[in-house]
Motif scaffolding. Structure first.
Motif, short mmCIF file in Angstrom:
data_model
loop_
_atom_site.label_atom_id
_atom_site.label_comp_id
_atom_site.label_asym_id
_atom_site.label_seq_id
_atom_site.Cartn_x
_atom_site.Cartn_y
_atom_site.Cartn_z
N HIS A 1 50.63 179.36 84.53
CA HIS A 1 49.19 179.14 84.71
C HIS A 1 48.73 177.90 83.97
O HIS A 1 48.00 177.07 84.51
N ASP A 2 49.20 177.75 82.71
CA ASP A 2 48.80 176.58 81.91
C ASP A 2 49.30 175.29 82.54
O ASP A 2 48.61 174.27 82.55
N PHE A 3 50.54 175.33 83.07
CA PHE A 3 51.11 174.13 83.67
C PHE A 3 50.30 173.68 84.88
O PHE A 3 49.92 172.53 85.00
N PHE A 4 50.04 174.64 85.76
CA PHE A 4 49.36 174.27 87.00
C PHE A 4 47.88 173.94 86.79
O PHE A 4 47.28 173.25 87.60
N ASN A 5 47.31 174.47 85.72
CA ASN A 5 45.90 174.19 85.46
C ASN A 5 45.69 173.15 84.37
O ASN A 5 44.58 172.94 83.90
N ARG A 6 46.81 172.52 83.97
CA ARG A 6 46.78 171.41 83.00
C ARG A 6 46.05 171.84 81.73
O ARG A 6 45.16 171.14 81.24
N LEU A 7 46.48 173.01 81.22
CA LEU A 7 45.88 173.48 79.99
C LEU A 7 46.85 173.24 78.84
O LEU A 7 48.07 173.36 79.03
N PRO A 8 46.35 172.89 77.67
CA PRO A 8 47.28 172.68 76.55
C PRO A 8 47.92 173.99 76.14
O PRO A 8 47.38 175.07 76.41
N ARG A 9 49.05 173.89 75.46
CA ARG A 9 49.71 175.10 74.98
C ARG A 9 48.82 175.77 73.96
O ARG A 9 48.04 175.13 73.27
#
Lengths: 384, 242
Positions: free
Chosen positions: B232-240
């Motif tokens: 989800h974070d990868f596809f929504n360009r969210l930081p770790r």
């Protein structure tokens, strides 16, 4: 209370140490903490925290800091980390919003991460690693030469699959373009050889034998070797750099994925080109080397051109020239294969290309001398 | 079209991916995604036969692991920087596989080269050297070269990397044209999310920490799926740690 400031420039920052009752130590920083003063800030803060003991609590009071930049903040955070490693709890407190943002950016508000100390590699480890790298390199070299043999056999079986288009331009670059320097170097070699030899031969009235000396040494040894050394620097380095650059930019991979054998396409034309041009260049070198001797003979020893040539003709046999040509063919093959192998083994971008180019020249020079010694012993053993 | 079973890849004792299995269907645009250092490009190198797996099997068009020494490969490859040969013109680069693997006369090769270059938007560039064209043009020329022998399958390594947004969009349009009009199967390695969401039908996502495939499917659906925070974070360009 101790206060330290820089007195030789207008006051921009200050570091004030204040010991509070029982609550630990407070180190107050004031002013503008900017990178031009970072070295001084580092020294002063380091000195101020030198005596802080394990178990103490230290607060960096940032209330007086008007501004701080990234580099200085990084240094302060690092000092906090070293204090933590010594068992001192240190925090940045009372910072203004803009300063607090930078503290947060450089992770000055989180628990310092304990860095594992990099252990220095012991001598035995280094020897072991170097030995392992050496055998890996040897395996790579043997694999390369095996591939070359297979590619050469494949080419002999199906000659039309060769990259013949590359052959003539390579011969031109490696051969024709090298003629001027080959002429110059070999002329000077013959000249120097004759000059040094003449000084000794004159003492015995044996001036004419300078023709024998130059003729034999140039055709049998110096001509092929010096010409090969010139080509090592010109073509060997060029091949290694060219193929190394192709390797790091994935051009060799691209060739493989198009079904081209890189050895057949890139290495064999270069090897063949050098095996063809080096004998020709060697013979040119032999001729001008002897001309260098002629010049010395005529100007220093009072010999005539006809007399010198006649003596050279008496001393030299066809085998003397031919043995040099045989050497030059082998030298050409060695130069091309070593240079190409080094190019194929390149990794690590531009630095790797430079490293392998240097390594190829050194390896080629060593191999040439080794081969020359081998030939000399072989010819002597068989009375050739 | 491509079947990968139990693939383990790496070097010496450093394993990048373990026991990876997936398939690529004929006619689809398939993306290989993941963070930096997870092994995307290494996986691509294994698929095209430049590396040998430590374990597992790869089959392309039912033919087993590609043997690059066995002759003309059944696919084309576009490398990240283009990998055009600097001493050849753009036209000579594109024509090289045609000269090697066909009996076509020189004139016919020239016609095909010009047609391929026109297809990728490089009309008139055949006499330029690679050093004389831009990064985006090099990638287009590399695609033209990869298509020269009319393969059914193309591999593209980071096609949009380093391109400005307009050039990236144009390249995406080209990839879609190759797929939809010519019916090519395309496997691309990328982490350019806008491109992937636009052009990829299915994708797999590799993970560096678990050394495994952690997601497979439609990238648009994966973007909405919240079951795995890493995906989800990868596809929504969210930081770790968001």
């Amino acid at each position: 209370m101790t206060e330290s400031t820089r007195s030789d420039t207008p006051l921009r920052y200050s570091v004030i140490e204040r010991r509070a009752d029982g609550d630990g130590i407070t180190l107050s920083l004031r002013g503008r903490l900017t990178f031009p003063e970072a070295a001084h800030i580092w020294t002063e803060v380091s000195k101020s925290v030198e005596t802080v003991a394990r178990g103490d609590h230290l607060d960096f009071d940032m209330s007086g800091v008007e501004a701080v930049d990234g580099g200085t903040m990084a240094l302060l955070v690092h000092l906090r980390g070293t204090l933590a490693a010594r068992g001192v709890v240190a925090d940045f407190v009372s910072a203004h919003e803009n300063v607090q943002a930078l503290i947060h950016l450089y992770k000055g508000d989180v628990q310092p991460v304990r860095r594992r100390k990099r252990r220095h590699e012991g001598v035995l480890n280094q020897i072991g690693r170097a030995t392992s790298d050496f055998f890996r390199e040897v395996r790579g070299v043997l694999g390369f030469f095996g591939d070359v043999v297979l590619a050469a056999l494949g080419l002999l079986k199906e000659p039309k699959t060769g990259n013949w288009k590359e052959l003539w331009p390579t011969m031109e670059r490696s051969g024709a373009d090298a003629v001027p320097i080959v002429i110059l170097i070999n002329f000077l070699v013959g000249f120097v050889m004759a000059y040094q030899g003449a000084r000794q031969l004159k003492q015995f009235g044996a001036n004419i034998y300078v023709a024998d000396l130059v003729g034999l040494s140039v055709t049998r040894e110096l001509g092929p070797l010096m010409t090969a050394i010139i080509l090592c620097g010109r073509s060997g380095a060029s091949f290694a750099a060219e193929l190394g650059s192709m390797k790091v930019s994935e051009e060799i991979d691209a060739l493989r994925t198009m079904g081209f054998g890189p050895i057949r396409y890139l290495v064999l034309p270069r090897a063949l080109a050098l095996m063809l041009v080096l004998p020709v260049l060697t013979m040119v070198g032999d001729l001008v080397g002897m001309l260098g001797g002629v010049l010395v003979g005529m100007t220093t020893l009072g010999l005539t051109f006809g007399g010198y040539l006649s003596e050279t003709h008496k001393a030299l046999h066809a085998w003397d020239v031919f043995s040099g040509v045989i050497k030059s063919v082998v030298f050409g093959l060695a130069i091309a294969l070593i240079a190409c192998q080094q190019g194929f083994a390149t990794t690590g971008g531009a630095e790797g290309v430079g490293r392998r180019t240097t390594s190829s020249v050194v390896s080629i020079l060593f191999t040439l001398i080794l081969l020359d010694a081998g030939f000399t012993m072989f010819f002597n053993a068989f009375g050739l | 079209m491509i079947q990968v079973t139990g693939l383990t890849m790496g070097w010496d004792d450093a394993i990048l991916q373990k026991d990876a299995s997936f398939q690529v269907d004929r006619g689809e645009v398939f993306a290989i995604l993941g963070g930096s250092g997870c092994g995307k490009s290494t996986l691509l190198r294994h698929l095209v036969g430049l590396e040998t797996p430590m374990a597992g099997e790869i089959s392309i068009a039912g033919l087993g692991h590609p043997n690059l020494q066995a002759g003309r490969p059944p696919f084309g490859v576009m490398f990240q920087g283009g990998a055009l040969f600097g001493s050849l013109t753009v036209g000579e680069n594109v024509g090289l596989p045609l000269e090697e693997w066909t009996e076509l006369p020189h004139e016919a090769i020239g016609a095909i080269v010009r047609a391929k270059l026109r297809l990728v938007g490089l009309d008139g560039a055949e006499n330029k050297l690679p050093s004389e064209i831009s990064g985006g043009m090099k990638k287009r020329a590399a695609i033209a070269r990869a298509m020269a022998l009319e393969p059914d399958l193309l591999f593209l390594d980071e096609p949009s990397a380093g391109l400005d947004p307009v050039s990236a969009v144009e390249l995406d349009e080209l990839i879609l044209t190759l797929n939809q009009v010519l019916g090519l199967t395309l496997v691309l390695v990328s982490h350019e999310l806008p491109s992937i969401l636009k052009i990829a039908k299915r994708c797999i996502m590799l993970d560096k920490d678990t050394k495994s495939i952690i997601a497979t499917g439609d990238p648009r659906a994966l973007r909405e799926d919240e079951s795995d925070p890493r995906v989800h974070d990868f596809f929504n360009r969210l930081p770790r740690n968001s």
